[in-house]
Design an enzyme around this catalytic site. Structure first.
Site, mmCIF file in Angstrom:
data_model
loop_
_atom_site.group_PDB
_atom_site.id
_atom_site.type_symbol
_atom_site.label_atom_id
_atom_site.label_comp_id
_atom_site.label_asym_id
_atom_site.label_seq_id
_atom_site.Cartn_x
_atom_site.Cartn_y
_atom_site.Cartn_z
ATOM 1 N N ASN A 109 60.311 17.944 52.229
ATOM 2 C CA ASN A 109 60.651 19.818 52.172
ATOM 3 C C ASN A 109 62.268 19.792 53.248
ATOM 4 O O ASN A 109 62.398 20.250 54.550
ATOM 5 C CB ASN A 109 59.876 20.582 53.267
ATOM 6 C CG ASN A 109 59.693 19.732 55.034
ATOM 7 O OD1 ASN A 109 59.460 18.619 55.013
ATOM 8 N ND2 ASN A 109 58.773 20.516 56.028
ATOM 9 N N HIS B 227 47.861 13.424 57.704
ATOM 10 C CA HIS B 227 47.549 14.490 59.408
ATOM 11 C C HIS B 227 46.187 15.281 59.635
ATOM 12 O O HIS B 227 46.465 16.228 58.784
ATOM 13 C CB HIS B 227 48.539 15.397 59.514
ATOM 14 C CG HIS B 227 49.597 16.220 58.894
ATOM 15 N ND1 HIS B 227 48.398 17.280 57.784
ATOM 16 C CD2 HIS B 227 50.298 16.501 58.224
ATOM 17 C CE1 HIS B 227 49.339 18.088 57.353
ATOM 18 N NE2 HIS B 227 50.335 17.298 57.350
ATOM 19 N N ARG C 111 65.449 15.232 57.473
ATOM 20 C CA ARG C 111 66.369 15.935 57.693
ATOM 21 C C ARG C 111 67.594 15.922 57.179
ATOM 22 O O ARG C 111 67.319 16.068 56.001
ATOM 23 C CB ARG C 111 66.723 16.711 58.834
ATOM 24 C CG ARG C 111 65.032 17.179 59.692
ATOM 25 C CD ARG C 111 63.956 17.931 59.796
ATOM 26 N NE ARG C 111 63.379 18.325 60.583
ATOM 27 C CZ ARG C 111 62.286 18.714 60.115
ATOM 28 N NH1 ARG C 111 61.803 19.020 59.183
ATOM 29 N NH2 ARG C 111 60.882 19.281 61.262
ATOM 30 N N HIS D 163 60.009 13.114 58.599
ATOM 31 C CA HIS D 163 60.782 14.658 57.923
ATOM 32 C C HIS D 163 62.100 14.395 58.754
ATOM 33 O O HIS D 163 62.639 14.293 59.163
ATOM 34 C CB HIS D 163 60.310 16.352 57.930
ATOM 35 C CG HIS D 163 59.054 16.146 57.936
ATOM 36 N ND1 HIS D 163 59.025 16.627 56.144
ATOM 37 C CD2 HIS D 163 57.689 15.575 57.741
ATOM 38 C CE1 HIS D 163 57.773 16.753 56.542
ATOM 39 N NE2 HIS D 163 56.880 16.568 57.522
ATOM 40 N N ASP E 238 54.237 11.428 61.148
ATOM 41 C CA ASP E 238 54.577 12.925 60.735
ATOM 42 C C ASP E 238 55.634 12.939 61.144
ATOM 43 O O ASP E 238 55.947 14.787 62.297
ATOM 44 C CB ASP E 238 53.299 14.103 60.704
ATOM 45 C CG ASP E 238 53.754 15.491 60.034
ATOM 46 O OD1 ASP E 238 54.985 15.439 59.470
ATOM 47 O OD2 ASP E 238 53.413 16.133 60.388
ATOM 48 N N HIS F 173 49.152 18.203 52.261
ATOM 49 C CA HIS F 173 48.968 19.272 53.596
ATOM 50 C C HIS F 173 48.050 20.238 53.277
ATOM 51 O O HIS F 173 48.472 21.737 53.105
ATOM 52 C CB HIS F 173 50.566 20.377 54.195
ATOM 53 C CG HIS F 173 50.367 21.125 55.442
ATOM 54 N ND1 HIS F 173 51.286 20.311 56.679
ATOM 55 C CD2 HIS F 173 49.668 21.960 55.872
ATOM 56 C CE1 HIS F 173 50.681 21.465 57.381
ATOM 57 N NE2 HIS F 173 49.558 21.909 57.416
ATOM 58 N N GLU G 250 55.039 16.480 50.654
ATOM 59 C CA GLU G 250 53.751 16.793 51.101
ATOM 60 C C GLU G 250 54.056 17.671 50.131
ATOM 61 O O GLU G 250 54.431 19.038 50.781
ATOM 62 C CB GLU G 250 53.979 16.537 52.223
ATOM 63 C CG GLU G 250 53.048 18.038 52.953
ATOM 64 C CD GLU G 250 53.903 17.470 54.900
ATOM 65 O OE1 GLU G 250 55.004 17.836 54.972
ATOM 66 O OE2 GLU G 250 52.766 18.212 55.913
ATOM 67 N N HIS H 100 55.164 9.048 56.326
ATOM 68 C CA HIS H 100 54.935 10.315 56.831
ATOM 69 C C HIS H 100 56.052 10.877 57.288
ATOM 70 O O HIS H 100 55.882 10.930 59.063
ATOM 71 C CB HIS H 100 53.536 10.954 56.999
ATOM 72 C CG HIS H 100 53.492 12.738 56.804
ATOM 73 N ND1 HIS H 100 52.357 13.175 56.299
ATOM 74 C CD2 HIS H 100 54.372 13.857 56.559
ATOM 75 C CE1 HIS H 100 52.728 14.846 56.552
ATOM 76 N NE2 HIS H 100 54.193 14.752 56.573
ATOM 77 N N HIS I 296 62.586 18.516 65.268
ATOM 78 C CA HIS I 296 62.992 19.961 65.914
ATOM 79 C C HIS I 296 64.348 20.011 67.027
ATOM 80 O O HIS I 296 63.996 19.067 68.065
ATOM 81 C CB HIS I 296 62.398 21.255 65.731
ATOM 82 C CG HIS I 296 61.790 21.019 64.722
ATOM 83 N ND1 HIS I 296 62.123 21.773 63.422
ATOM 84 C CD2 HIS I 296 60.346 20.928 64.534
ATOM 85 C CE1 HIS I 296 60.915 22.088 62.990
ATOM 86 N NE2 HIS I 296 59.964 21.702 63.090
#
Ligand code: DOR
Ligand code: ZN
Length: 410
Positions: free
Chosen positions: A84, A206, A54, A52, A269, A173, A142, A50, A273
């Protein structure tokens, strides 16, 4: 042919023996095999199902290259990226574009989940089929039951329909949109888990509450726990500690920790950012680099057993998602190892991590980082120095094509 010699978990026992490696695969394990003597504890490299990463329109937050480098430093051999991103991975075209970048830029092995939207739900079967002519999709997900963008928020009836139509793993999720409010209380997760379990089998991302963990472990579904839901609680509040599902109370965290044995998978997860976005309230923590080091530190302190740890971080994710030749240290598996010196305890510092996020919720936490990482028998990281070029998948292909022609090295 190469061989290493050291201490590792094999068939349930910690042994000292040699590991013979051929074409990236563990060929033989025996006490009598001589090889380079490795100091420290040899553990299977982690699989983080899991992350992300980007990239594309959000490459200021992370790229596949920076995220996978961070993964390598954290002792991972394989990551599963979530859809995502911007653009959202909801079609063959976007899927392919992302995979092409990963083939060139990823330091570790890379898989990508396909995203579910209101718009692609009806024809999801066809999209999966088309992608699977070229790539292996670990799961759909997810999947969000709540999302600020209405096209990514999947209602229970759509979820039920997709579950009936397709046998692929669906990762969820689970936070119920009607119960979320500003606080996103534990009940929002627990109720969502209950409702989804009535619809069929899922892999729950999660999980943050004890009650959800109990419900899922009594079913045929599987679930992840993240390091942040195990090690951080809601006592300290700052916009930096915003994450979904949120950090829970101290009592809840203690209970969840005690339910760790019931979990199937540890996953980070990893949701980077920028500092600016965090100040504006963006939810999510970077974590792919710190997951294994934090957990090995818990093991060192006697709070987590070596079998539980290796099951949660390598063996189970490989089994659940069907990653062949990944998992524990076994003959026939890839020689993917992370070597830890349990005396080399350090404090996590954001400035030493390799994510673009530039911060970590675990600043100053004790951790044991891997001194070495082997990817398919190749020494990829040694005492903080990266010894490989990105572009792992290319290498996989070379291996497959060159299987017969390859010559041993020593
Ligand atoms: O905190 C989160 N951040 N939770 C999610 O489900 C998504 C993630 C992200 O992508 O930023
Ligand atoms: Zn996520």
């Amino acid at each position: 042919m190469v061989a290493i010699y050291g201490r590792f978990l094999y068939q349930g026992e910690i042994i000292e023996a040699g590991i013979e490696i051929e074409d990236g695969i563990i060929k033989e394990i025996k006490k009598t095999i001589e090889g380079e003597k490795i100091d420290g504890l040899i553990l299977p490299a982690a699989i983080d199902v899991h992350v992300h990463f980007r990239d594309f329109d959000e490459s200021e937050k992370e790229t596949i290259e920076s995220g996978s480098l961070s993964a390598l430093y954290g002792g991972n051999c394989l990551v599963v990226d979530q859809p995502n991103s911007k653009p959202f991975v909801d079609s063959y075209e976007v899927y392919k574009r992302r995979m092409e970048v990963a083939e060139k830029k990823s330091y570790v092995d890379y898989r990508l989940n396909l995203g579910l939207t209101i718009a692609n739900a009806e024809k999801i079967h066809e999209t999966v089929k088309k992608i699977e002519e070229e790539y292996r999709i670990p799961a759909i997900g997810e999947i969000f039951l709540q999302h600020d963008n209405p096209s990514y928020q999947i209602p229970y009836d759509t979820l039920a329909e997709v579950r009936r139509k397709i046998s692929k793993i669906l990762t969820l999720h689970a936070e119920d949109p009607t119960l979320i409010s500003d606080e996103r209380p534990p009940q929002a997760e627990i109720e969502a888990v209950k409702r989804c379990l009535e619809l069929g089998n899922f892999h729950f991302c999660h999980i943050s509450t004890y009650d959800s963990a109990i419900l899922i472990s009594d079913s045929d579904s599987t679930f992840e726990i993240t390091p942040h839901h195990l090690l951080l609680n809601s006592d300290a509040s700052s916009e930096f500690l915003r994450v979904n599902p949120p950090l829970r109370s101290k009592v809840e965290v203690e209970m969840l920790f005690n339910a760790l044995q019931l979990a199937d998978v540890l996953a980070s997860d990893h949701a980077p950012h920028t500092l600016e976005d965090k100040k504006d309230g963006a939810p999510g923590f970077p974590g792919v680099e710190t997951m294994y080091p934090l957990m090995v530190n818990l093991m060192r302190k006697g709070l987590l057993g070596i079998r539980t740890l290796t099951n949660l971080i390598a063996v189970n994710p490989a089994r659940i998602f069907g990653f062949e030749k990944y998992g524990g240290i076994e003959v026939g598996n890839y020689a993917n190892f992370a070597v830890f010196n349990l005396k080399a305890v350090s404090k996590i510092k954001a400035e030493r991590l390799h994510t673009k996020a530039g911060w970590t919720p675990f600043e100053n936490f004790e951790a044991v980082f891997p001194e070495r990482v082997y990817l398919k028998g190749e020494l990829a990281l040694l005492n903080g120095e990266v010894l490989i070029e990105p572009g792992i998948r290319k290498k996989e292909e070379v291996e497959e094509v060159g299987e017969e022609g390859d010559k041993d090295e020593g």
